[in-house]
Design an enzyme around this catalytic site. Structure first.
Site, PDB file in Angstrom:
ATOM      1  N   TRP A 360      14.466 -15.664  36.176  1.00  0.00           N
ATOM      2  CA  TRP A 360      14.152 -15.888  37.895  1.00  0.00           C
ATOM      3  C   TRP A 360      15.645 -16.136  38.323  1.00  0.00           C
ATOM      4  CZ3 TRP A 360      14.249 -20.545  40.874  1.00  0.00           C
ATOM      5  CH2 TRP A 360      14.619 -21.831  40.002  1.00  0.00           C
ATOM      6  N   GLU A 491      13.161 -28.751  34.105  1.00  0.00           N
ATOM      7  CA  GLU A 491      12.553 -28.480  32.698  1.00  0.00           C
ATOM      8  C   GLU A 491      12.466 -29.796  31.974  1.00  0.00           C
ATOM      9  OE1 GLU A 491      13.558 -23.820  32.450  1.00  0.00           O
ATOM     10  OE2 GLU A 491      15.007 -25.109  31.502  1.00  0.00           O
ATOM     11  N   GLN A 604      17.573 -30.240  37.344  1.00  0.00           N
ATOM     12  CA  GLN A 604      17.984 -29.395  38.597  1.00  0.00           C
ATOM     13  C   GLN A 604      17.110 -29.491  39.776  1.00  0.00           C
ATOM     14  OE1 GLN A 604      17.007 -25.774  36.142  1.00  0.00           O
ATOM     15  NE2 GLN A 604      16.662 -24.865  38.204  1.00  0.00           N
TER      16      GLN A 604
END
Length: 767
Positions: A360, A491, A604
């Site tokens: 992505w 994540e 992130q």
């Protein structure tokens, strides 16, 4: 401590002094590529120290069987390996019978590497004393031709310093290559034929399972003090997966002997299999006809054309200047935009980690760079890449139980099939669908190309909207639609419910798709009829989508006045990163996964990723609140994180923080912030570095169809400038501590916005 051995320089990456501990990192940093192939900066001669051999061919991959403890329904059957390709750069060198190997030399002095980013070549030089006491000076120059992208060139010079010697060159091509990251220790290549003709060697091999046919080739010439000796090989060695030629030359003290080697790949992606040897010979003939110097001269001209458009200049800060050019250079080495079958892999041609060629990252980070520094057709190719894989995206969704043309684009892919082998990513990181829809919106907004959506984009949007409609669940408890069991961009949290970013982009995707259906119906009637019939889409189904979008649940904290990253985020022990022991960093290398998942630490931008994409949906005060809440918990252990935070800090006029984030994103690999550069570079995040300047400091946006700038400048810089191609007009923005000037190529002024007011960019021919 970050690494600090790279010498600051405006146009080059330079290493001085031989340090074996740096070899693998430097092999990544000094990598070469030309969009069609690439290689790590391995030594041409033998090296018995720690090294990571890596050569790569764009689009060539192997479906390595997934390695899991147990199988789950819908699990990807394979993990697509970026293949370590046959090695054509190798040259064994014997000097008076002693093998040249920097690991075994008595001494190595004046070692220097330079990656000249302005001209597109890599040079290495050193003096060495071999175990037999012969002292030599070595100079090596290497490049991969942009124009003739099947060909690379090496010029390897040796000058004996203390006596006359016999130099034996043994250039080779080796197909006996293995991936370091193979799951089952399998061989990925099978040799079909080995040929040798005069000074050329060829190996035809194919990949198992995927059957890519490749001929790897080389051609060699030997020069003494500039004179071509026209030598034929004294010996030819053919092994099971290797062809090696041998040339011996007597070289006087202070004479210079040179091996010139052309090499590269021709593949069945571009040639008929039966013509591969002929194609390889044609590539050699062309290279010899042009000659090394002409090829190099053409290379310099080609890179000059690239830099004319894509360069960003920074005055007063060499490290910042080196950083941005390093990023721009590797983006252009990785993807040229010439071949719509290719995409931008996260490691490009610099390593094997992650696998796959498409994440992505392309839609979220890379498209803006290629859209603005090349022409819109390059960005359109990247969008078409996803359109061409729509059927595979529908198959991916079907494997997980979705129906009726719902499309789930893969997290990682080579051909459209999902091939990521971590369940929490494969099944749960579904926000990638949103980035693909956003890229269509972003492209259309920027280029004003109204043709893409009716021709291709709407079919993709319909598949994505159908997925979100089916993936949402109606909660009677909340009286809202919820999205359960996901992993957001962060994540470091898996299997969470109602990740705000995922829910928000799902709602937006449905709303945007409905809007585009109505737009196509009004303006492109025949396309509307074709698409509605092909998709079997009814107004009743669209109404069902809208129920989901209009009633989506978003977790929110009244106490903090912010959207929550997901349900339960406030249940965590909210200890900021500032209070985390530095010895525990990076946590992805120091902590168990269990501990990471229970922590509040954010890999992130997650909620803030939504605020970046949908900046217009929120006030500056809302951004400030969310930035102040989430950034203190963010460890930035994803390469994709600092750029978003740099842009948002600039919006908030926090220039010191924006500058710090900019340095981190621009020098992520040069300074090895995440202690992993030896595995390869972070190519896709490099586009985020470009955005940090253009969208962050430059404040570039498209507002109401008009190009808009809100420029700011770090205190450390005297000035900076960049160019963008906006709707086939080239704009140049120059920002200094005293003000901003904006020029447009041509003889007509163009209306823009600057700091919220209407202005005209000054016409200036040939900016």
């Amino acid at each position: 401590m970050n690494q600090d051995y790279i010498v600051p320089d405006n146009w080059s990456v330079i290493e001085e002094g031989f340090e074996p501990a740096h070899v693998r990192s430097s092999e990544s940093l000094f990598s070469l590529g030309n969009g069609a192939m690439g290689q790590r900066a391995n030594f041409e001669e033998d090296y018995s120290g720690s090294t990571f051999q890596g050569s790569y061919i764009a689009g060539v991959y192997y479906p390595d069987k997934t390695k899991v403890g147990w199988w789950k329904n819908g699990y990807p059957e394979y993990f697509a390996k970026v293949l370590n390709a046959p090695n054509w750069i190798g040259i064994q060198i014997e000097i008076d019978g002693e093998n040249l190997d920097l690991k075994t030399c008595k001494s190595v002095a004046n070692f220097r590497r330079e990656l000249n980013m302005k001209e597109g070549w890599y040079k290495r030089s050193f003096q060495a004393v071999l175990p037999n006491d012969v002292e030599i000076q070595v100079n090596v120059l290497r490049f991969l031709s942009l124009e003739w992208n099947e060909v690379g060139a090496i010029r390897y010079q040796i000058r004996p310093l203390n006596k006359s010697v016999n130099v034996t060159w043994k250039p080779y091509v080796d197909s006996g290559i293995e991936n370091k990251d193979t799951n089952w220790e399998e061989k990925f290549w099978k040799v079909d034929a080995i040929k040798q003709y005069k000074n050329a060697g060829f190996i035809q091999s194919h990949t198992l399972k995927t059957n890519f046919e490749v001929v790897t080739f080389m051609d060699n010439q030997v020069f003494l003090d500039g004179e071509n000796l026209n030598l034929q090989p004294a010996a030819v060695t053919q092994e099971e997966s290797k062809v090696q030629l041998s040339y011996s030359v007597s070289v006087g003290q202070d004479q210079t002997v040179v091996l010139q080697k052309f090499g590269g790949y021709v593949t069945s992606m571009n040639h008929a299999v039966e013509n591969l040897f002929e194609a390889a010979q044609n590539a050699i003939d062309r290279a010899n006809q042009l000659g090394f110097e002409t090829l190099l001269s053409n290379q310099i001209e080609d890179w000059d054309r690239i830099w004319q458009m894509s360069d960003i200049t920074i005055e007063g800060d060499v490290k910042a200047q080196q950083g941005i050019r390093f990023n721009i250079f590797h983006l252009n080495q990785t993807y040229s935009g010439k071949d719509s079958r290719l995409n931008i892999g996260p490691k490009g041609f610099t390593g094997e980690k992650y696998g796959g060629s498409t994440y992505w990252d392309t839609e979220a980070y890379c498209i803006p760079f290629y859209m603005a520094t090349k022409d819109q057709n390059v960005a359109r190719n990247l969008l078409a890449y996803r359109y061409n894989q729509l059927e595979k995206a529908i198959e991916n969704a079907e494997k997980l139980g979705f129906s009726n043309g719902a499309a789930l684009y893969p997290m990682v892919t080579m051909n459209g099939e999902e091939c990521h082998n971590e369940w929490e990513i494969t099944f749960e990181e579904i926000h990638r669908n949103g980035a693909i829809a956003f890229a269509i919106f972003n492209y259309t907004r920027y280029t004003e190309d109204e043709s893409y959506i009716p021709e291709k984009g709407l079919e993709v949007l319909i598949g994505i909207a159908r997925f979100w409609h089916q993936r949402a669940t109606f909660s009677t408890h909340k009286n809202k639609y919820v999205i359960l069991g996901v992993t957001g961009p962060n994540e470091y949290e898996n299997n969470v419910n109602n990740n705000w970013y995922t829910n928000y982009i799902a709602k937006w995707c449905i709303d945007y798709t409905v809007q585009q259906i109505e737009n196509v119906a009004q303006k492109f009637g025949s396309d509307y009829t074709r698409i509605m019939n092909k998709a079997k889409l009814s107004q009743a189904e669209i109404s069902e989508w809208k129920k989901v979008a209009d009633n989506m649940y978003f977790p929110y904290s009244e106490e903090h006045g912010v959207f929550l990253q997901q349900d339960g985020f406030l249940d965590k022990e909210l200890v900021s990163v500032a209070n985390l022991d530095k010895a525990q960093r990076p946590i992805n290398q120091k902590w168990s996964w269990d501990r990471i998942l229970r922590s509040p630490y954010i890999k992130q931008a997650d909620t803030l990723q939504g605020f970046y994409f949908f900046e217009d949906h929120f006030t500056r005060e809302e951004l400030k609140k969310h930035f102040d809440f989430y950034e203190p918990f963010t460890v930035h252990e994803s390469s994709l994180s600092p750029c978003v935070h740099s842009i948002q800090a600039a919006v908030l006029d926090r220039m010191e923080q924006a500058y710090t984030f900019y340095l981190r994103t621009s020098r992520l690999d040069l300074d090895d912030y995440n202690k992993e550069v030896h595995e390869g570079l972070h190519i896709t995040s490099m586009a985020g570095t470009w955005m940090s300047i253009v969208e962050g400091f430059g404040g570039m946006r498209v507002k109401n169809g008009t190009l808009s700038f809100d420029p700011k400048i770090p205190a450390e810089w005297q000035s900076y400038s960049f160019k963008v191609n906006f709707r086939n007009r080239i704009f140049k923005v120059q920002v200094s501590q005293s003000g901003t000037e904006i020029f447009v190529d041509g003889d007509q002024n163009i209306a823009i916005q600057l700091n919220g007011e209407s202005f005209e960019a000054k016409a200036l021919l040939n900016i």
